[in-house]
Design a protein around this motif. Structure first.
Motif, PDB file in Angstrom:
ATOM      1  N   PHE A 137       9.043  -1.290  20.226  1.00  0.00           N
ATOM      2  CA  PHE A 137       9.957  -0.537  21.093  1.00  0.00           C
ATOM      3  C   PHE A 137      10.391  -1.391  22.282  1.00  0.00           C
ATOM      4  N   GLN A 138       9.501  -2.281  22.709  1.00  0.00           N
ATOM      5  CA  GLN A 138       9.837  -3.138  23.835  1.00  0.00           C
ATOM      6  C   GLN A 138      10.804  -4.243  23.396  1.00  0.00           C
ATOM      7  N   ARG A 139      10.546  -4.750  22.220  1.00  0.00           N
ATOM      8  CA  ARG A 139      11.364  -5.830  21.675  1.00  0.00           C
ATOM      9  C   ARG A 139      12.796  -5.378  21.402  1.00  0.00           C
ATOM     10  N   ASP A 140      12.934  -4.141  20.930  1.00  0.00           N
ATOM     11  CA  ASP A 140      14.242  -3.596  20.603  1.00  0.00           C
ATOM     12  C   ASP A 140      14.347  -2.202  21.226  1.00  0.00           C
ATOM     13  N   PRO A 141      14.885  -2.115  22.438  1.00  0.00           N
ATOM     14  CA  PRO A 141      14.894  -0.844  23.176  1.00  0.00           C
ATOM     15  C   PRO A 141      15.648   0.292  22.487  1.00  0.00           C
ATOM     16  N   GLU A 142      16.495  -0.040  21.512  1.00  0.00           N
ATOM     17  CA  GLU A 142      17.191   1.046  20.799  1.00  0.00           C
ATOM     18  C   GLU A 142      16.330   1.632  19.678  1.00  0.00           C
ATOM     19  N   LEU A 143      15.256   0.924  19.367  1.00  0.00           N
ATOM     20  CA  LEU A 143      14.454   1.314  18.197  1.00  0.00           C
ATOM     21  C   LEU A 143      13.955   2.766  18.231  1.00  0.00           C
ATOM     22  N   PRO A 144      13.433   3.245  19.385  1.00  0.00           N
ATOM     23  CA  PRO A 144      12.913   4.620  19.393  1.00  0.00           C
ATOM     24  C   PRO A 144      13.908   5.643  18.857  1.00  0.00           C
ATOM     25  N   SER A 145      15.182   5.433  19.135  1.00  0.00           N
ATOM     26  CA  SER A 145      16.158   6.426  18.657  1.00  0.00           C
ATOM     27  C   SER A 145      16.621   6.129  17.227  1.00  0.00           C
ATOM     28  N   LEU A 146      16.210   4.997  16.684  1.00  0.00           N
ATOM     29  CA  LEU A 146      16.585   4.663  15.299  1.00  0.00           C
ATOM     30  C   LEU A 146      15.476   5.022  14.295  1.00  0.00           C
ATOM     31  N   VAL A 147      14.276   5.282  14.813  1.00  0.00           N
ATOM     32  CA  VAL A 147      13.158   5.665  13.930  1.00  0.00           C
ATOM     33  C   VAL A 147      13.337   7.124  13.558  1.00  0.00           C
ATOM     34  N   GLY A 148      13.069   7.457  12.298  1.00  0.00           N
ATOM     35  CA  GLY A 148      13.141   8.859  11.905  1.00  0.00           C
ATOM     36  C   GLY A 148      12.105   9.663  12.667  1.00  0.00           C
ATOM     37  N   ARG A 149      10.842   9.242  12.541  1.00  0.00           N
ATOM     38  CA  ARG A 149       9.738   9.933  13.213  1.00  0.00           C
ATOM     39  C   ARG A 149       8.548   8.995  13.308  1.00  0.00           C
ATOM     40  N   VAL A 150       7.751   9.174  14.352  1.00  0.00           N
ATOM     41  CA  VAL A 150       6.467   8.467  14.435  1.00  0.00           C
ATOM     42  C   VAL A 150       5.374   9.519  14.294  1.00  0.00           C
ATOM     43  N   VAL A 151       4.519   9.356  13.302  1.00  0.00           N
ATOM     44  CA  VAL A 151       3.400  10.290  13.118  1.00  0.00           C
ATOM     45  C   VAL A 151       2.122   9.542  13.488  1.00  0.00           C
ATOM     46  N   ILE A 152       1.418  10.069  14.471  1.00  0.00           N
ATOM     47  CA  ILE A 152       0.309   9.325  15.086  1.00  0.00           C
ATOM     48  C   ILE A 152      -1.040   9.982  14.815  1.00  0.00           C
ATOM     49  N   ALA A 153      -1.984   9.193  14.293  1.00  0.00           N
ATOM     50  CA  ALA A 153      -3.373   9.663  14.181  1.00  0.00           C
ATOM     51  C   ALA A 153      -4.032   9.358  15.511  1.00  0.00           C
ATOM     52  N   GLY A 154      -4.279  10.365  16.309  1.00  0.00           N
ATOM     53  CA  GLY A 154      -4.940  10.058  17.574  1.00  0.00           C
ATOM     54  C   GLY A 154      -4.875  11.175  18.580  1.00  0.00           C
ATOM     55  N   GLY A 155      -5.630  10.993  19.649  1.00  0.00           N
ATOM     56  CA  GLY A 155      -5.649  11.934  20.757  1.00  0.00           C
ATOM     57  C   GLY A 155      -6.517  13.149  20.499  1.00  0.00           C
ATOM     58  N   ALA A 156      -6.703  13.926  21.552  1.00  0.00           N
ATOM     59  CA  ALA A 156      -7.495  15.152  21.478  1.00  0.00           C
ATOM     60  C   ALA A 156      -6.907  16.129  22.493  1.00  0.00           C
ATOM     61  N   VAL A 157      -6.683  17.364  22.060  1.00  0.00           N
ATOM     62  CA  VAL A 157      -6.084  18.344  22.970  1.00  0.00           C
ATOM     63  C   VAL A 157      -7.172  19.167  23.652  1.00  0.00           C
ATOM     64  N   ALA A 158      -7.953  19.893  22.861  1.00  0.00           N
ATOM     65  CA  ALA A 158      -8.922  20.815  23.445  1.00  0.00           C
ATOM     66  C   ALA A 158     -10.349  20.519  22.975  1.00  0.00           C
ATOM     67  N   VAL A 159     -10.550  19.329  22.428  1.00  0.00           N
ATOM     68  CA  VAL A 159     -11.904  18.931  22.011  1.00  0.00           C
ATOM     69  C   VAL A 159     -12.241  17.617  22.717  1.00  0.00           C
ATOM     70  N   SER A 160     -13.513  17.206  22.658  1.00  0.00           N
ATOM     71  CA  SER A 160     -13.866  15.955  23.334  1.00  0.00           C
ATOM     72  C   SER A 160     -13.416  14.759  22.497  1.00  0.00           C
ATOM     73  N   GLY A 161     -13.524  13.575  23.083  1.00  0.00           N
ATOM     74  CA  GLY A 161     -13.136  12.367  22.366  1.00  0.00           C
ATOM     75  C   GLY A 161     -14.148  12.017  21.294  1.00  0.00           C
ATOM     76  N   ASN A 162     -13.864  10.965  20.540  1.00  0.00           N
ATOM     77  CA  ASN A 162     -14.844  10.489  19.546  1.00  0.00           C
ATOM     78  C   ASN A 162     -15.316   9.073  19.868  1.00  0.00           C
ATOM     79  N   TYR A 163     -14.752   8.491  20.925  1.00  0.00           N
ATOM     80  CA  TYR A 163     -15.196   7.145  21.317  1.00  0.00           C
ATOM     81  C   TYR A 163     -15.869   7.212  22.673  1.00  0.00           C
ATOM     82  N   THR A 164     -15.188   7.839  23.629  1.00  0.00           N
ATOM     83  CA  THR A 164     -15.850   8.219  24.875  1.00  0.00           C
ATOM     84  C   THR A 164     -15.790   9.746  24.931  1.00  0.00           C
ATOM     85  N   ALA A 165     -16.446  10.308  25.947  1.00  0.00           N
ATOM     86  CA  ALA A 165     -16.450  11.773  26.057  1.00  0.00           C
ATOM     87  C   ALA A 165     -15.026  12.311  26.126  1.00  0.00           C
TER      88      ALA A 165
END
Ligand code: RIB
Ligand code: CA
Length: 322
Positions: A137-165
């Motif tokens: 995205f940094q290399r090509d600033p237009e890229l974010p709007s050219l990607v169909g979708r980014v699906v990300i495995a990660g984060g935690a909303v209402a549960v604790s982390g799995n690497y740190t608390a």
């Protein structure tokens, strides 16, 4: 029949990532145009090697482009073996053979090229730290709007982390990159621990895998025991989570996931909270919704799809020998 969905798989293999690759490379619903490596479960060099060994070993009907991981600033603060959940090499010491390779382009270049070649049509499936996606995205600033979708495995909303608390591993590895991707103008779906933790695969998995005589069966039977070992030692459970494979299921079968729009951000410093994902869930959030977040899934159906998909992957191996 529906057209296969074009995807780039960004991976830090990792047993979990290897399982997702075994599934994806043979799935008729996916056209894997590229696989790119990133440091995380192991060092960037090891991640590149593992990616290449897995793809070559599985020898899918259509060989994807491959992009190499490079060192990132985020790697410097982390032990060389990454998380170490699957051993220092990410694959439980499997020592998979890999062919010599003349030249592999950097992951972020491959991502840019592939997205530019098929604007709005590519789904980037981010199964490791978000280093490569942020760089692209940094290399090509237009890229974010050219990607169909980014699906990300990660984060935690209402549960604790799995690497740190507080933090999930992928986001914790490179929180600055994760924040940049979260803030980018791309269309995003997040598959957080809240949903991926809901599935624990037990040892019974070995009775349901394709057999040893298939390439998928042989690879998984070789590397999965180290994941069970890691989960027992690290988390005290007799079973494994498969965050990356579940994320892939959300790409293929969104109807099995319940998602909602949210305003998400990442904590990039904080003594206790680096890499924590923060969602403004107030009735009137101060920021606009910037992603769709899966909060529930049809557990039994997703498990069934995973097992079925792995067995059909093995069944489809022959096609690649022709
Ligand atoms: O937190 C989940 C992530 O960490 C997955 O991408 C998996 O590879 C694990 O190591
Ligand atoms: Ca991963």
């Amino acid at each position: 029949m529906e057209m296969a969905r074009k995807v780039i798989l960004d991976v830090d293999p990792g047993v979990d990532d290897a399982l997702a690759l075994s599934f994806a490379l043979f799935h008729p619903g996916l056209d894997v145009v590229a696989v790119t490596a990133v440091g995380g479960n192991c060092s960037p060099a090891q991640a590149t090697r593992n990616m290449q060994a897995i793809v070559e070993g599985l020898d899918p009907p259509r060989l994807p482009r491959m992009g190499a991981a490079s060192e990132s600033e985020a790697d410097s603060g982390r032990p060389a073996e990454g998380r170490g959940l699957y051993g220092p090499d990410g694959l439980g010491g499997a020592d998979l053979p890999v062919a010599e390779r003349q030249h592999m382009l950097p992951a972020e270049k491959v991502i840019c090229d592939q997205v530019r070649a098929a604007p709005d049509a590519i789904t980037i499936v981010a199964l490791g730290p978000l280093t490569n996606i942020a760089r692209a995205f940094q290399r090509d600033p237009e890229l974010p709007s050219l990607v169909g979708r980014v699906v990300i495995a990660g984060g935690a909303v209402a549960v604790s982390g799995n690497y740190t608390a507080a933090a999930e591993f992928n986001i914790h590895c490179d929180p600055v990159a994760a924040q940049a991707v979260f803030r980018s103008a791309s269309t995003k779906t997040l598959i957080p621990l809240d949903v991926t933790n809901r599935i624990t695969l037990s040892y019974d998995l070995f009775n349901q895998l394709p057999d040893e005589s298939t390439r998928v069966g042989a690879l998984l039977r070789k590397i999965l025991p180290s994941a069970f070992r890691g989960y027992r030692q690290r988390f005290g459970i007799e079973g494994i989570h498969v965050h990356d494979t579940i994320t892939l299921m959300a790409v293929l079968y969104p109807e099995l996931f319940m998602a909602q729009e949210m305003a998400g951000n990442v904590e990039t410093m904080g003594e206790l909270t680096t890499g924590m994902t923060v969602f403004d869930r107030r009735r009137i959030p101060s920021r606009q919704y910037n992603m769709e977040v899966a909060m529930d899934l049809e557990k039994e159906k997703v498990i069934e799809k995973i097992i079925r998909g792995l067995n059909s992957a093995a069944g489809r191996e022959e096609a690649s020998a022709e």
